[in-house]
Enzyme design. Structure first.
Site, short mmCIF file in Angstrom:
data_model
loop_
_atom_site.label_atom_id
_atom_site.label_comp_id
_atom_site.label_asym_id
_atom_site.label_seq_id
_atom_site.Cartn_x
_atom_site.Cartn_y
_atom_site.Cartn_z
N GLY A 1 -0.19 1.31 -2.45
CA GLY A 1 0.98 1.96 -2.42
C GLY A 1 2.21 1.56 -1.27
CB SER B 1 0.19 -3.30 -2.70
OG SER B 1 0.36 -1.91 -2.00
CG ASN C 1 -4.95 5.87 -10.97
OD1 ASN C 1 -4.47 6.98 -11.65
ND2 ASN C 1 -5.12 5.96 -9.52
CG HIS D 1 -7.72 6.98 -6.39
ND1 HIS D 1 -6.96 7.31 -5.32
CD2 HIS D 1 -7.43 6.12 -6.65
CE1 HIS D 1 -5.79 6.35 -5.27
NE2 HIS D 1 -6.29 5.35 -5.98
CD GLU E 1 -8.13 1.59 -5.58
OE1 GLU E 1 -7.09 0.81 -6.00
OE2 GLU E 1 -7.97 2.82 -5.23
CD GLU F 1 -3.64 8.31 -4.26
OE1 GLU F 1 -3.42 8.78 -5.43
OE2 GLU F 1 -2.67 7.29 -4.25
CE LYS G 1 -2.26 5.70 -7.60
NZ LYS G 1 -1.74 5.42 -5.99
C1 PEP Z 1 -4.31 3.00 -6.51
O1 PEP Z 1 -3.70 4.05 -6.07
O2 PEP Z 1 -5.43 2.97 -6.82
C2 PEP Z 1 -3.44 1.73 -6.31
C3 PEP Z 1 -4.23 0.54 -6.30
O3 PEP Z 1 -2.11 1.94 -6.05
P1 PEP Z 1 -0.97 0.88 -5.77
O4 PEP Z 1 -1.26 -0.32 -6.77
O5 PEP Z 1 0.23 1.37 -6.18
O6 PEP Z 1 -1.12 0.39 -4.55
#
Ligand code: PEP
Length: 248
Positions: free
Chosen positions: A168, A206, A9, A93, A162, A95, A11
Site C-alpha cells: 500500500g 504495491s 484482494n 495477511h 508480502e 493486516e 480488502k
Molecule cells: C496487499 O495488501 O496484500 C497488497 C499487496 O496491497 P497493495 O497491492 O495495495 O500493496
C-alpha cells in the site's frame, strides 16, 4: 509447470454497485486467460461476485476464515461456509496479523482448518520495515512459514511473499530481492515436507502494471497478490495479461 496466479484482494472496499461493476469489468477483460485469476471481495459480496463469474474460470477467494466448523462465534465465518462459495482463502495477511492479532497459532489453525475443508489457503508471510532493517527478513519469513505449516499440508497451498513495508505504499520491493526470498520460501517448503515444486509463490506489495513484469519473470515468482491495483478492472486485467505473456 506451475500455473501463474494473480489474486486481487479487495480488502474492505466496494459498495454493492461497485463490486458488481468491478466483477463485471474483470469478467469481460480477464476470463479467457490461461492464468489462474482469483478475486477476493469482502464476505458480503462473495455470492454476488460468484454469480457474476459463473461460467468463467475466474476463481473466488475469501479474505479470511475462522477455524471452527460452526457455533457461538459471532461475526466469524467457518471454512465449510467459505468452501460453499470459494476455492481460495487468504490466511495470515499482515493486516490481520497486526490489526486483529492473528497470532502464529491462529494462522496455523486457520490454515489447517481451511485445508481440511478443501480450501486452498493463500498464506501470506513477510517482514516489516524494522525487521528488514535489522537484517531479520529470512528469519521472519521462515518462522512464519514453519509456524503456519508445522505438518506438511494435506492439500495444495499458495504462498504470498508480502514485505509489509511495501504494501500500500506505491513502491514495491526490488524484484531480485523478492526472487531471493521466493527461492528461500521454496527451499523452506521442501524442508517442511511440502510439495515445493508445485506450490505457487506470489509476490505482493504495491504491484502495478509498470513493475509487474520484473517480478513475474523471476524463476520462483509465479504471480501476485494485489491490493490497490485490483480495484481497477483495467489495471487488474493488465496484470493478468502481463503474467500470461511472461509465463507462457
Ligand atoms: C496487499 O495488501 O496484500 C497488497 C499487496 O496491497 P497493495 O497491492 O495495495 O500493496
Amino acid at each position: 509447470m506451475r500455473r501463474p496466479l494473480v489474486a486481487g484482494n479487495w480488502k474492505m472496499n466496494t459498495s454493492y454497485a461497485e463490486a458488481q461493476a468491478l466483477a463485471q469489468g474483470i469478467r469481460e477483460r480477464a476470463s479467457a486467460s490461461p492464468v489462474e485469476v482469483v478475486l477476493c471481495p469482502p464476505f458480503v459480496w462473495l455470492d454476488l461476485v460468484r454469480r457474476i463469474l459463473a461460467d468463467t474460470d475466474i476463481a473466488l477467494g475469501a479474505q479470511d476464515v475462522f477455524w471452527e466448523d460452526h457455533g457461538p462465534y459471532t461475526g466469524e465465518v467457518s471454512p465449510a461456509q467459505v468452501r460453499e462459495l470459494c476455492k481460495y482463502v487468504i490466511v495470515g495477511h499482515s493486516e490481520r496479523r497486526t490489526l486483529f492479532n492473528d497470532t502464529y497459532e491462529a494462522v496455523r489453525k486457520k490454515c489447517s482448518a481451511a485445508i481440511a475443508a478443501g480450501l486452498v489457503p493463500i498464506l501470506a508471510v513477510g517482514e516489516d520495515a524494522a525487521e528488514r532493517e535489522s537484517g531479520r527478513t529470512e528469519e521472519v519469513v521462515c518462522a512464519e512459514l514453519a509456524a503456519a505449516l508445522p505438518e506438511p499440508p494435506s492439500g495444495p497451498i499458495v504462498v504470498a511473499y508480502e514485505p509489509i513495508w511495501a504494501i500500500g505504499r506505491g513502491y514495491p520491493a526490488d524484484p531480485e530481492e523478492a526472487q531471493r526470498i521466493a527461492r528461500l520460501i521454496r527451499s523452506q517448503l521442501a524442508q517442511l515436507g511440502c510439495d515445493d515444486e508445485n506450490t505457487p509463490i506470489l509476490y505482493g506489495g504495491s504491484v502495478s502494471a509498470a513493475t509487474f513484469e520484473g517480478f513475474v519473470s523471476q524463476p520462483d515468482i509465479d504471480g501476485a497478490l494485489v491490493g490497490s491495483a485490483s480495484l481497477d478492472a483495467e489495471q487488474f486485467a493488465l496484470l493478468v495479461e502481463i503474467a500470461s505473456r511472461t509465463q507462457f
